[in-house]
Design a protein around this motif. Structure first.
Motif, PDB file in Angstrom:
ATOM      1  N   MET A  41       0.828  -1.207   0.000  1.00 43.79           N
ATOM      2  CA  MET A  41       0.000   0.000   0.000  1.00 43.79           C
ATOM      3  C   MET A  41       0.866   1.262   0.000  1.00 43.79           C
ATOM      4  O   MET A  41       0.539   2.245  -0.664  1.00 43.79           O
ATOM      5  N   VAL A  42       1.994   1.241   0.711  1.00 44.60           N
ATOM      6  CA  VAL A  42       2.925   2.371   0.691  1.00 44.60           C
ATOM      7  C   VAL A  42       3.465   2.566  -0.720  1.00 44.60           C
ATOM      8  O   VAL A  42       3.572   3.693  -1.215  1.00 44.60           O
ATOM      9  N   SER A  43       3.782   1.458  -1.394  1.00 39.56           N
ATOM     10  CA  SER A  43       4.302   1.564  -2.766  1.00 39.56           C
ATOM     11  C   SER A  43       3.230   2.085  -3.720  1.00 39.56           C
ATOM     12  O   SER A  43       3.545   2.812  -4.657  1.00 39.56           O
ATOM     13  N   PHE A  44       1.954   1.740  -3.495  1.00 40.24           N
ATOM     14  CA  PHE A  44       0.861   2.291  -4.307  1.00 40.24           C
ATOM     15  C   PHE A  44       0.741   3.801  -4.123  1.00 40.24           C
ATOM     16  O   PHE A  44       0.234   4.504  -4.992  1.00 40.24           O
ATOM     17  N   LEU A  45       1.201   4.296  -2.994  1.00 39.41           N
ATOM     18  CA  LEU A  45       1.190   5.735  -2.734  1.00 39.41           C
ATOM     19  C   LEU A  45       2.409   6.417  -3.332  1.00 39.41           C
ATOM     20  O   LEU A  45       2.282   7.447  -3.994  1.00 39.41           O
ATOM     21  N   GLY A  46       3.578   5.850  -3.152  1.00 36.22           N
ATOM     22  CA  GLY A  46       4.807   6.536  -3.532  1.00 36.22           C
ATOM     23  C   GLY A  46       5.259   6.371  -4.973  1.00 36.22           C
ATOM     24  O   GLY A  46       5.559   7.362  -5.647  1.00 36.22           O
ATOM     25  N   PHE A  47       5.295   5.140  -5.460  1.00 40.06           N
ATOM     26  CA  PHE A  47       5.856   4.889  -6.792  1.00 40.06           C
ATOM     27  C   PHE A  47       5.102   5.580  -7.934  1.00 40.06           C
ATOM     28  O   PHE A  47       5.745   6.115  -8.843  1.00 40.06           O
ATOM     29  N   PRO A  48       3.775   5.589  -7.936  1.00 40.01           N
ATOM     30  CA  PRO A  48       3.097   6.295  -9.034  1.00 40.01           C
ATOM     31  C   PRO A  48       3.437   7.784  -9.091  1.00 40.01           C
ATOM     32  O   PRO A  48       3.583   8.346 -10.184  1.00 40.01           O
ATOM     33  N   ALA A 140     -10.065  -6.602 -12.596  1.00 32.73           N
ATOM     34  CA  ALA A 140      -8.782  -7.300 -12.398  1.00 32.73           C
ATOM     35  C   ALA A 140      -8.064  -6.767 -11.165  1.00 32.73           C
ATOM     36  O   ALA A 140      -7.685  -7.531 -10.282  1.00 32.73           O
ATOM     37  N   PHE A 141      -7.885  -5.443 -11.105  1.00 28.93           N
ATOM     38  CA  PHE A 141      -7.126  -4.861 -10.004  1.00 28.93           C
ATOM     39  C   PHE A 141      -7.855  -4.995  -8.664  1.00 28.93           C
ATOM     40  O   PHE A 141      -7.257  -5.436  -7.680  1.00 28.93           O
ATOM     41  N   LYS A 142      -9.129  -4.612  -8.604  1.00 31.13           N
ATOM     42  CA  LYS A 142      -9.857  -4.698  -7.330  1.00 31.13           C
ATOM     43  C   LYS A 142     -10.008  -6.150  -6.854  1.00 31.13           C
ATOM     44  O   LYS A 142      -9.822  -6.408  -5.671  1.00 31.13           O
ATOM     45  N   PRO A 143     -10.295  -7.117  -7.725  1.00 31.84           N
ATOM     46  CA  PRO A 143     -10.307  -8.503  -7.243  1.00 31.84           C
ATOM     47  C   PRO A 143      -8.940  -8.952  -6.700  1.00 31.84           C
ATOM     48  O   PRO A 143      -8.869  -9.712  -5.738  1.00 31.84           O
ATOM     49  N   MET A 144      -7.859  -8.446  -7.301  1.00 32.61           N
ATOM     50  CA  MET A 144      -6.531  -8.751  -6.780  1.00 32.61           C
ATOM     51  C   MET A 144      -6.378  -8.181  -5.367  1.00 32.61           C
ATOM     52  O   MET A 144      -5.880  -8.857  -4.463  1.00 32.61           O
ATOM     53  N   LEU A 145      -6.831  -6.928  -5.178  1.00 30.84           N
ATOM     54  CA  LEU A 145      -6.761  -6.320  -3.838  1.00 30.84           C
ATOM     55  C   LEU A 145      -7.601  -7.099  -2.829  1.00 30.84           C
ATOM     56  O   LEU A 145      -7.188  -7.287  -1.687  1.00 30.84           O
ATOM     57  N   VAL A 146      -8.776  -7.563  -3.266  1.00 27.16           N
ATOM     58  CA  VAL A 146      -9.624  -8.374  -2.388  1.00 27.16           C
ATOM     59  C   VAL A 146      -8.898  -9.663  -2.019  1.00 27.16           C
ATOM     60  O   VAL A 146      -8.861 -10.071  -0.859  1.00 27.16           O
ATOM     61  N   GLY A 147      -8.292 -10.306  -3.009  1.00 31.68           N
ATOM     62  CA  GLY A 147      -7.563 -11.551  -2.765  1.00 31.68           C
ATOM     63  C   GLY A 147      -6.387 -11.373  -1.817  1.00 31.68           C
ATOM     64  O   GLY A 147      -6.072 -12.273  -1.042  1.00 31.68           O
ATOM     65  N   LEU A 148      -5.757 -10.212  -1.857  1.00 30.80           N
ATOM     66  CA  LEU A 148      -4.627  -9.931  -0.972  1.00 30.80           C
ATOM     67  C   LEU A 148      -5.074  -9.422   0.395  1.00 30.80           C
ATOM     68  O   LEU A 148      -4.241  -9.184   1.272  1.00 30.80           O
ATOM     69  N   GLY A 149      -6.370  -9.229   0.561  1.00 30.06           N
ATOM     70  CA  GLY A 149      -6.885  -8.717   1.832  1.00 30.06           C
ATOM     71  C   GLY A 149      -6.683  -7.227   2.012  1.00 30.06           C
ATOM     72  O   GLY A 149      -6.668  -6.731   3.131  1.00 30.06           O
ATOM     73  N   LEU A 150      -6.539  -6.484   0.912  1.00 33.36           N
ATOM     74  CA  LEU A 150      -6.309  -5.041   0.973  1.00 33.36           C
ATOM     75  C   LEU A 150      -7.572  -4.227   0.715  1.00 33.36           C
ATOM     76  O   LEU A 150      -7.547  -2.999   0.865  1.00 33.36           O
ATOM     77  N   PHE A 151      -8.637  -4.889   0.296  1.00 33.82           N
ATOM     78  CA  PHE A 151      -9.897  -4.201  -0.007  1.00 33.82           C
ATOM     79  C   PHE A 151     -11.035  -5.143   0.340  1.00 33.82           C
ATOM     80  O   PHE A 151     -10.958  -6.332   0.038  1.00 33.82           O
ATOM     81  N   ARG A 152     -12.065  -4.617   0.986  1.00 28.03           N
ATOM     82  CA  ARG A 152     -13.229  -5.427   1.371  1.00 28.03           C
ATOM     83  C   ARG A 152     -14.486  -4.742   0.872  1.00 28.03           C
ATOM     84  O   ARG A 152     -14.624  -3.518   0.994  1.00 28.03           O
ATOM     85  N   MET A 153     -15.385  -5.535   0.309  1.00 29.61           N
ATOM     86  CA  MET A 153     -16.690  -5.035  -0.122  1.00 29.61           C
ATOM     87  C   MET A 153     -17.753  -5.675   0.762  1.00 29.61           C
ATOM     88  O   MET A 153     -17.617  -6.830   1.160  1.00 29.61           O
ATOM     89  N   TYR A 154     -18.824  -4.918   1.013  1.00 33.44           N
ATOM     90  CA  TYR A 154     -19.867  -5.379   1.920  1.00 33.44           C
ATOM     91  C   TYR A 154     -21.236  -5.255   1.261  1.00 33.44           C
ATOM     92  O   TYR A 154     -21.438  -4.439   0.370  1.00 33.44           O
ATOM     93  N   GLY A 155     -22.162  -6.076   1.743  1.00 32.75           N
ATOM     94  CA  GLY A 155     -23.534  -5.999   1.253  1.00 32.75           C
ATOM     95  C   GLY A 155     -23.636  -6.455  -0.185  1.00 32.75           C
ATOM     96  O   GLY A 155     -22.981  -7.412  -0.610  1.00 32.75           O
ATOM     97  N   SER A 156     -24.430  -5.752  -0.939  1.00 35.56           N
ATOM     98  CA  SER A 156     -24.689  -6.139  -2.324  1.00 35.56           C
ATOM     99  C   SER A 156     -23.776  -5.438  -3.329  1.00 35.56           C
ATOM    100  O   SER A 156     -24.023  -5.478  -4.532  1.00 35.56           O
TER     101      SER A 156
END
Length: 191
Positions: A41-48, A140-156
């Motif tokens: 997550m730090v690299s997602f902030l700094g490298f771009p 692609a990207f958001k499912p990857m984040l979900v798989g890594l435990g970096l993003f959670r979706m709730y409800g519907s």
């Protein structure tokens, strides 16, 4: 009646404060010490941002950065709305009080900046490339984040909701940038 209304409001604010304190403690207990996820997550902030400084078109710097700022503002508001409504959140934030900062302020705006920049001086179609980018980010990207435990979706909430969120962001940013370019031209011709 007024005193009761303000008292109820103060209770709600206090619940929010207690919730943030709990998130801060969670961050200290789990997120800060999750080596790979936290530093990703730090690299997602700094490298771009570093990449942006190196590769941005300096001739159209203000226009491109205004576009990126529009993406940042729109995406930031949509992300804040989604988190406040309980649609999604980030279990491993860089800063607990700003859980989406890595994506809202850096990664997503920079990705869309380069889509915009690549279509400025060519015959490439911005809306086509923006839609392709939104598909990649949402499916692609958001499912990857979900798989890594970096993003959670709730409800519907589904990835289709995220796709439409990205589409609205890149359309809004383009319209705002075009509006301000038009205003700039209008002021120049009215002198």
């Amino acid at each position: 009646m007024e005193k009761e209304r303000l008292s109820r409001f103060d209770e709600i604010v206090n619940m929010g404060k207690e919730g943030q304190e709990a998130l801060n403690q969670y961050w200290l207990d789990y997120a800060l010490y999750s080596f790979f996820e936290y530093w990703l997550m730090v690299s997602f902030l700094g490298f771009p941002l570093i990449f942006l400084i190196l590769k941005i078109n300096k001739e159209k710097l203000f226009q491109i950065l205004f576009f990126g700022y529009s993406v940042h503002i729109c995406f930031g508001y949509e992300d804040l709305f989604g988190r406040n409504m309980g649609f999604w959140n980030y279990p491993i934030p860089v800063i607990p009080s700003l859980p989406g900062i890595s994506l809202d302020s850096s990664l997503i705006p920079v990705i869309f900046i380069f889509v915009y920049q690549s279509t400025l001086n060519s015959n490439k179609k911005y809306y086509l490339y923006g839609t392709i980018t939104a598909v990649i980010l949402a499916f692609a990207f958001k499912p990857m984040l979900v798989g890594l435990g970096l993003f959670r979706m709730y409800g519907s909430i589904s990835y289709y909701h995220l796709f439409f969120s990205y589409v609205s962001v890149f359309i809004f940013a383009k319209l705002m940038t075009d509006l301000f370019i038009w205003i700039k031209k209008w002021y120049r011709t009215s002198d």
